[in-house]
Design an enzyme around this catalytic site. Structure first.
Site, short mmCIF file in Angstrom:
data_model
loop_
_atom_site.label_atom_id
_atom_site.label_comp_id
_atom_site.label_asym_id
_atom_site.label_seq_id
_atom_site.Cartn_x
_atom_site.Cartn_y
_atom_site.Cartn_z
N ASN A 6 0.83 -1.22 0.00
CA ASN A 6 0.00 0.00 0.00
C ASN A 6 0.86 1.27 0.00
O ASN A 6 0.47 2.29 0.57
CB ASN A 6 -1.00 0.01 1.17
CG ASN A 6 -2.09 1.09 1.06
OD1 ASN A 6 -2.57 1.60 2.06
ND2 ASN A 6 -2.47 1.46 -0.13
N ASP A 24 5.11 -5.32 -9.42
CA ASP A 24 5.58 -4.63 -8.22
C ASP A 24 6.84 -3.83 -8.58
O ASP A 24 7.86 -4.41 -8.94
CB ASP A 24 5.90 -5.72 -7.18
CG ASP A 24 6.46 -5.15 -5.90
OD1 ASP A 24 6.70 -3.94 -5.84
OD2 ASP A 24 6.65 -5.94 -4.96
N ARG A 78 1.76 0.77 -5.72
CA ARG A 78 0.74 0.65 -6.77
C ARG A 78 -0.65 1.12 -6.35
O ARG A 78 -1.27 1.93 -7.04
CB ARG A 78 0.66 -0.82 -7.24
CG ARG A 78 1.90 -1.29 -7.94
CD ARG A 78 1.93 -2.80 -8.07
NE ARG A 78 2.16 -3.44 -6.78
CZ ARG A 78 2.19 -4.74 -6.56
NH1 ARG A 78 1.98 -5.58 -7.59
NH2 ARG A 78 2.42 -5.23 -5.36
N SER A 79 -1.15 0.60 -5.22
CA SER A 79 -2.55 0.90 -4.91
C SER A 79 -2.81 2.37 -4.55
O SER A 79 -3.86 2.90 -4.93
CB SER A 79 -3.12 -0.05 -3.86
OG SER A 79 -2.44 0.03 -2.64
P1 4NP Z 1 3.29 -2.15 -3.41
O1 4NP Z 1 4.89 -2.32 -3.48
O2 4NP Z 1 2.73 -3.50 -3.04
O3 4NP Z 1 2.91 -1.73 -4.79
O4 4NP Z 1 3.03 -1.09 -2.35
C1 4NP Z 1 5.65 -2.86 -2.44
C2 4NP Z 1 6.03 -2.06 -1.40
C3 4NP Z 1 6.83 -2.59 -0.40
C4 4NP Z 1 7.24 -3.90 -0.45
C5 4NP Z 1 6.84 -4.70 -1.52
C6 4NP Z 1 6.06 -4.17 -2.51
N1 4NP Z 1 8.10 -4.44 0.56
O5 4NP Z 1 8.52 -5.60 0.43
O6 4NP Z 1 8.35 -3.77 1.55
#
Ligand code: 4NP
Length: 168
Positions: free
Chosen positions: A13, A126, A16-17
């Site tokens: 969060n 991602d 992308r979202s």
């Molecule tokens: P999101 O991206 O799912 O699009 O917000 C990510 C943000 C952080 C992490 C992975 C994906 N992480 O592993 O911390």
């Protein structure tokens, strides 16, 4: 019309979202429909709870005149399946997570963002471990999807009112 709340869900969060939320809100505001389609975003993971979106998402949104800097990350919760009509997952892993935690009798529609919006069974990748270009690619996928969503909603609205010549 009865509000049709839409929730965008990714892993953290923060990338992308919140970008999807910002783009969708901007489009509905431009149509004067922000109260008809209230929106929010959430993550399936809890590592970034309370944090603003990733600086790269904030930057890419800003490049398109959208300010998402005031959003704060939160985790998906049980009440989301009651509050939201439509819950769109950014990738198939997020979708599986949502399906696993959804109450059996949820009235919410759970779907993959690209499948629901564009009829394409593809993940929004991602971008967290890559550079700004990955965020720009994500923006453009989200923009196409959100535009398609808004068009779809407006067409449904027009057909409910029995008037396809005007959405108002
Ligand atoms: P999101 O991206 O799912 O699009 O917000 C990510 C943000 C952080 C992490 C992975 C994906 N992480 O592993 O911390």
């Amino acid at each position: 019309m009865t509000p049709f709340p839409v929730l965008f869900v990714c892993l953290g969060n923060i990338c992308r979202s919140p970008l999807a939320e910002g783009i969708f809100r901007d489009m509905t505001m431009q149509n004067g429909r922000e109260h008809d389609y209230p929106t929010d975003s959430a993550g399936t993971g809890g590592w970034h709870i309370g944090y603003p979106p990733d600086a790269r998402s904030v930057q890419v949104a800003r490049e398109h005149g959208i300010d998402i800097s005031d959003l704060r990350a939160r985790r998906i919760e049980a009440s989301d399946f009651e509050r939201f009509e439509l819950i769109l997952a950014m990738d198939r892993s997020n979708l599986r997570h949502l399906q696993d935690m959804a109450p059996r009798q949820t009235a919410a529609t759970l779907a993959l963002f690209s499948a629901y919006a564009l009829g394409q069974e593809i993940d929004i990748p991602d971008p967290y471990y890559g550079g700004i270009e990955g965020f720009r690619d994500v923006y453009s996928m989200l923009f196409s999807g959100c535009r398609s969503l808004v068009t779809k909603f407006e067409a449904e609205r027009a057909s409910w009112s029995g008037n396809t010549s005007s959405v108002r």
